[in-house]
Design a protein around this motif. Sequence first.
Motif, PDB file in Angstrom:
ATOM      1  N   GLN A 169      20.701  16.327 -50.051  1.00  0.00           N
ATOM      2  CA  GLN A 169      20.314  16.880 -48.750  1.00  0.00           C
ATOM      3  C   GLN A 169      18.875  16.565 -48.405  1.00  0.00           C
ATOM      4  O   GLN A 169      18.380  16.977 -47.370  1.00  0.00           O
ATOM      5  N   VAL A 170      18.220  15.855 -49.308  1.00  0.00           N
ATOM      6  CA  VAL A 170      16.850  15.446 -49.042  1.00  0.00           C
ATOM      7  C   VAL A 170      16.890  13.985 -48.628  1.00  0.00           C
ATOM      8  O   VAL A 170      17.284  13.121 -49.399  1.00  0.00           O
ATOM      9  N   ILE A 171      16.538  13.728 -47.370  1.00  0.00           N
ATOM     10  CA  ILE A 171      16.593  12.362 -46.868  1.00  0.00           C
ATOM     11  C   ILE A 171      15.177  11.898 -46.573  1.00  0.00           C
ATOM     12  O   ILE A 171      14.494  12.473 -45.728  1.00  0.00           O
ATOM     13  N   ASP A 172      14.732  10.879 -47.284  1.00  0.00           N
ATOM     14  CA  ASP A 172      13.357  10.381 -47.182  1.00  0.00           C
ATOM     15  C   ASP A 172      12.339  11.506 -47.283  1.00  0.00           C
ATOM     16  O   ASP A 172      11.395  11.582 -46.491  1.00  0.00           O
ATOM     17  N   GLY A 173      12.578  12.381 -48.223  1.00  0.00           N
ATOM     18  CA  GLY A 173      11.605  13.438 -48.470  1.00  0.00           C
ATOM     19  C   GLY A 173      11.638  14.577 -47.469  1.00  0.00           C
ATOM     20  O   GLY A 173      10.788  15.459 -47.493  1.00  0.00           O
ATOM     21  N   ALA A 174      12.646  14.556 -46.575  1.00  0.00           N
ATOM     22  CA  ALA A 174      12.701  15.594 -45.547  1.00  0.00           C
ATOM     23  C   ALA A 174      14.059  16.299 -45.567  1.00  0.00           C
ATOM     24  O   ALA A 174      15.052  15.761 -46.050  1.00  0.00           O
ATOM     25  N   CYS A 175      14.095  17.483 -45.014  1.00  0.00           N
ATOM     26  CA  CYS A 175      15.317  18.282 -44.958  1.00  0.00           C
ATOM     27  C   CYS A 175      16.355  17.615 -44.054  1.00  0.00           C
ATOM     28  O   CYS A 175      16.035  17.153 -42.963  1.00  0.00           O
ATOM     29  N   TRP A 176      17.589  17.554 -44.524  1.00  0.00           N
ATOM     30  CA  TRP A 176      18.666  16.894 -43.773  1.00  0.00           C
ATOM     31  C   TRP A 176      18.941  17.591 -42.456  1.00  0.00           C
ATOM     32  O   TRP A 176      19.433  16.996 -41.512  1.00  0.00           O
ATOM     33  N   ARG A 177      18.628  18.910 -42.375  1.00  0.00           N
ATOM     34  CA  ARG A 177      19.012  19.670 -41.190  1.00  0.00           C
ATOM     35  C   ARG A 177      17.883  19.741 -40.176  1.00  0.00           C
ATOM     36  O   ARG A 177      18.067  19.463 -38.999  1.00  0.00           O
ATOM     37  N   CYS A 178      16.686  20.115 -40.645  1.00  0.00           N
ATOM     38  CA  CYS A 178      15.614  20.331 -39.673  1.00  0.00           C
ATOM     39  C   CYS A 178      14.530  19.266 -39.731  1.00  0.00           C
ATOM     40  O   CYS A 178      13.655  19.227 -38.873  1.00  0.00           O
ATOM     41  N   GLY A 179      14.541  18.417 -40.758  1.00  0.00           N
ATOM     42  CA  GLY A 179      13.562  17.338 -40.822  1.00  0.00           C
ATOM     43  C   GLY A 179      12.202  17.735 -41.356  1.00  0.00           C
ATOM     44  O   GLY A 179      11.293  16.909 -41.400  1.00  0.00           O
ATOM     45  N   SER A 180      12.048  18.979 -41.782  1.00  0.00           N
ATOM     46  CA  SER A 180      10.758  19.387 -42.356  1.00  0.00           C
ATOM     47  C   SER A 180      10.538  18.671 -43.682  1.00  0.00           C
ATOM     48  O   SER A 180      11.491  18.331 -44.368  1.00  0.00           O
ATOM     49  N   VAL A 181       9.265  18.510 -44.038  1.00  0.00           N
ATOM     50  CA  VAL A 181       8.955  17.882 -45.310  1.00  0.00           C
ATOM     51  C   VAL A 181       9.317  18.843 -46.437  1.00  0.00           C
ATOM     52  O   VAL A 181       8.921  20.008 -46.437  1.00  0.00           O
ATOM     53  N   VAL A 182      10.094  18.324 -47.375  1.00  0.00           N
ATOM     54  CA  VAL A 182      10.561  19.159 -48.477  1.00  0.00           C
ATOM     55  C   VAL A 182       9.454  19.317 -49.510  1.00  0.00           C
ATOM     56  O   VAL A 182       8.732  18.364 -49.803  1.00  0.00           O
ATOM     57  N   ILE A 183       9.298  20.530 -50.024  1.00  0.00           N
ATOM     58  CA  ILE A 183       8.284  20.734 -51.051  1.00  0.00           C
ATOM     59  C   ILE A 183       8.942  21.117 -52.373  1.00  0.00           C
ATOM     60  O   ILE A 183      10.115  21.470 -52.413  1.00  0.00           O
ATOM     61  N   ALA A 184       8.148  21.005 -53.420  1.00  0.00           N
ATOM     62  CA  ALA A 184       8.649  21.374 -54.745  1.00  0.00           C
ATOM     63  C   ALA A 184       8.402  22.857 -54.963  1.00  0.00           C
ATOM     64  O   ALA A 184       7.390  23.402 -54.538  1.00  0.00           O
ATOM     65  N   ARG A 185       9.364  23.511 -55.593  1.00  0.00           N
ATOM     66  CA  ARG A 185       9.163  24.925 -55.872  1.00  0.00           C
ATOM     67  C   ARG A 185       9.722  25.226 -57.251  1.00  0.00           C
ATOM     68  O   ARG A 185      10.780  24.732 -57.609  1.00  0.00           O
ATOM     69  N   ASP A 186       9.009  26.024 -58.007  1.00  0.00           N
ATOM     70  CA  ASP A 186       9.464  26.362 -59.357  1.00  0.00           C
ATOM     71  C   ASP A 186      10.354  27.592 -59.344  1.00  0.00           C
ATOM     72  O   ASP A 186       9.988  28.609 -58.759  1.00  0.00           O
ATOM     73  N   LEU A 187      11.516  27.491 -59.956  1.00  0.00           N
ATOM     74  CA  LEU A 187      12.422  28.636 -60.082  1.00  0.00           C
ATOM     75  C   LEU A 187      12.898  28.718 -61.520  1.00  0.00           C
ATOM     76  O   LEU A 187      12.978  27.715 -62.217  1.00  0.00           O
ATOM     77  N   GLU A 188      13.250  29.919 -61.939  1.00  0.00           N
ATOM     78  CA  GLU A 188      13.889  30.098 -63.242  1.00  0.00           C
ATOM     79  C   GLU A 188      15.313  29.577 -63.122  1.00  0.00           C
ATOM     80  O   GLU A 188      16.053  29.987 -62.232  1.00  0.00           O
ATOM     81  N   GLN A 189      15.692  28.678 -64.000  1.00  0.00           N
ATOM     82  CA  GLN A 189      17.024  28.091 -63.883  1.00  0.00           C
ATOM     83  C   GLN A 189      17.716  28.006 -65.233  1.00  0.00           C
ATOM     84  O   GLN A 189      17.062  27.968 -66.268  1.00  0.00           O
ATOM     85  N   TRP A 190      19.039  27.901 -65.180  1.00  0.00           N
ATOM     86  CA  TRP A 190      19.836  27.819 -66.398  1.00  0.00           C
ATOM     87  C   TRP A 190      20.072  26.365 -66.797  1.00  0.00           C
ATOM     88  O   TRP A 190      20.303  25.519 -65.934  1.00  0.00           O
ATOM     89  N   PHE A 191      20.028  26.138 -68.102  1.00  0.00           N
ATOM     90  CA  PHE A 191      20.259  24.799 -68.641  1.00  0.00           C
ATOM     91  C   PHE A 191      21.276  24.825 -69.766  1.00  0.00           C
ATOM     92  O   PHE A 191      21.347  25.811 -70.502  1.00  0.00           O
TER      93      PHE A 191
END
Length: 841
Positions: A169-191
């Motif tokens: 859903q990230v197209i050329d670094g931007a959101c597929w829906r609104c076109g905003s620049v996507v940023i990195a965010r840290d979340l607790e995730q399962w591995f």
Amino acid sequence: MADYNPQQLDTKWQQRWRESRAFEVEADPSRPKFYTLEMFAYPSGHAHVGHVRNYIIGDVVARTKRMRGYNVLHPFGWDAFGLPAENAAIKGGIHPETSTLANIAHMKGQLQRLGISYAWEREFATCLPEYYQFNQWIFLKMLERDLAYRKRSTVNWCPSCQTVLANEQVIDGACWRCGSVVIARDLEQWFFRITAYADELLKGLDTLPAWPDKVLVMQRNWIGRSEGARVAFDGIEVFTTRIDTIFGATFVLVAPEHPLVARLVAESRNPEGLRAEVARFTAQDRLARQSGEVEKEGVFTGREVTNPFTGQPVPVWIANFVLGEYGTGAVMGVPAHDQRDFEFARKYKLPITVVVRPEDGPSPEAASLTEAAVSYGVLVQSGPYDGMRSDEAKRALTSEVEARGIGQGSVQYRLKDWGISRQRYWGTPIPVIHCEKDGVVPVPYEDLPVTLPRVTQFTGRGDSPLAQVPEFVNVTCPRCGGPARRETDTMDTFVDSSWYFLRFCDPRNDRLPFDPAKAAYWMPVDFYSGGVEHAILHLLYSRFFTRVLRDIGLVRFDEPFTRLLTQGMVLKDGAVMSKSKGNVVDPDEMLQRYGADALRLYVMFVAPPEKEVEWSDTGLEGSYRFLARVWRLVDHWAESVRQGPKAAPASGIGDAERAVRRKTHDTIRRATVDIEERIHLNTVVSALMELVNELYAYSERSPLGAPAMRGSDGGAAVPQASTSPAARFVMREAIDALVLMLSPFAPHTCEELWQHLGHPESLAAAGWPEFDADLARADELVIPVQVNGKLRGRLTVPADISDDRLKDLALSDEAVQAHIAGKAVRKVIVAKGRLVSVVVQ
RNA sequence: GCGAAAGUGGCGGAACUGGCAGACGCGCCGGACUUAGGAUCCGGUAGCCGAAAGGCUAUGGGGGUUCAAGUCCCCCCUUUCGCACCA
């Protein structure tokens, strides 16, 4: 019999198969089993001929194996969770479950209309709790064994939609829906700790001779084992595969994400400036994934550490091209012998020291290098190691490092642990609860399944959609009974597909994922087919899960899929079929025009299964014509054949009849080998076509004549009584074999013809025709004769002719004589039963 | 850049362990049957020379091994796919 009317036959036989439960099976240890499986389908809505090709391949194998006497498991199901259904819900407001179940119903109908012989009673969809509860069960088992764990990790985040985005859903670094620049965010995730099995997964590849090399290589590269050493440069541990170049390490590079970076920055003379640079690198890194090349950059920290071998101080830099998640996140910079380090050193004017020279040449001058010298060689400027070869030096240096307690030999994998958390609705809820007092608490087994609540609003905004359902989120802690929050992430859908093949062995079990005894009978999958796009992830995860389930005690083997076939795509107008391109070929449209069997036959005939093919309407028509041709032939002979002798008559079998038998048995041999061993289904069809052509030719010369031309007059009356017993017998043998061997490809047509030929039992019960080598053997051979490598003549000789006699005949042959007259024969080579080669002068 | 696979008639493709290159199908051409047929049956169809018999040239290009190479070896070209800073 009536004219060929395939649509009517499709309906008739599909109904019979359903009513007689023809393809349903039970585990039966007294019989040999065969488990054949096609990768289950994502219910996108409509299957096009590209999808369908794979199911037909599997069906030809399944039907053949049934006739060969195996207890055949051939099931189908639905990989029903996933993003498209959720996106459709956001756009169109239709609940994912509603659209998914509707899509399944439609696609199931499509497959049934094609007559694919699935054991439909074993069908399941992964989006229903009957299935996904065992994703949760397996997750809990993995949690107990420390194979599932939590850590902070980075996701794509759209600041405007306030939501996590999948990579797609990230197209050329931007959101597929609104076109905003996507940023990195840290979340607790399962591995999932797949790396615990890295070495085993790698070694297991050697036990899979019936997998395509391409897939084995891709998996090997993906796991990416490399041997090297970890060495401490004071407080910074680096990983290297070239410890033999350590005397040339003139700097140390750490990744921007390295845990020491914060301290290095804080202790530097210019913390502000450094921090900004690091932030820039981190942001760059994310975009680099999409855009490819990023200039190698670095920043000096002001710190120096000691090279443990030269004893010299070396500067510590933070560099944008060093990977934080690989090795130790830090490397030694050896500019003379590593291309990246070389470029870096030139850019920042760092010293370059040559420490390896070619075995057969002098040491290059550092200043004159135009690129790094990466080859192995002999060590120079390396103290006591001077003169040692690279491979020896690696061992010796590793030993020294270990003896000095500053490092050790180390194996690194490129493979990373599998992040399974998805901040999405349409997936399996992760069965844990977060309690302020007790921390992460697993949901007790007796509380499974954790059911997906029926969310009705899909806005695509906010965190995980489940976080907005208070009844779901707010729970009491199973341990302390206090207030707690339920985990709101769902599992990656690859979890669903990592063990579904086991569920087919026992699809209605409500206590366990499957009964180990049933899996022990059916597994492993003997023949697995699907697209190459799953060469890495799905197939690797399945191999991983199989090992985990083995360690839990549910299965006793390592590898789930014995033989793998990666089928090629079907192209239309040179491109892969897709809805957006508008070039899909709808199987239903073809069924209406030509019936299921013509479509099945065409798709199998057009090319070998692994190959990509271009769709052709005229090719399909050709297959239809062939089936109609078989239909007329069988009908033409049916009455004679029904009344003919069942065993070979004592007299009346002449050359023509023997030729028919030879062709029949030779075709049986070719078809059997090509289906079962080589899986060259296209050549099976062409062998059957040859047989039909030969039977037409025989027919034409027989009293019965060629099959009547069916036109408005319906053809001439045929004098059945005039055919000889011998003719009836050989035609019976040929036509029976033809109908049987064609039946995996064209089951509806062949069931009807089989019945018409007077056989009361079904095709599956009839069994595959028996090959008789004596009958297939020719009594005369045509042997080509070459003179100096060129074809000059042909000899028709008895099959049992001696080499000497063959040589004499060849030399006295008129055509050969013309080319050897007056020349000295130096050599005559006789290749048994194949060819004679004469060498002159 | 690294790795893998593949290049054969007008087209899709055959050729199992080196042994008649082009099976089978599509398309095209011709014949038969027909009021007619885009149905059906039969035949032809790599290129070049030749009236024919026959000959020569052909499996991306160039070398090599061999009595014999689409197949084995070396170099190169093209296409497709995978991984792409993994130290």
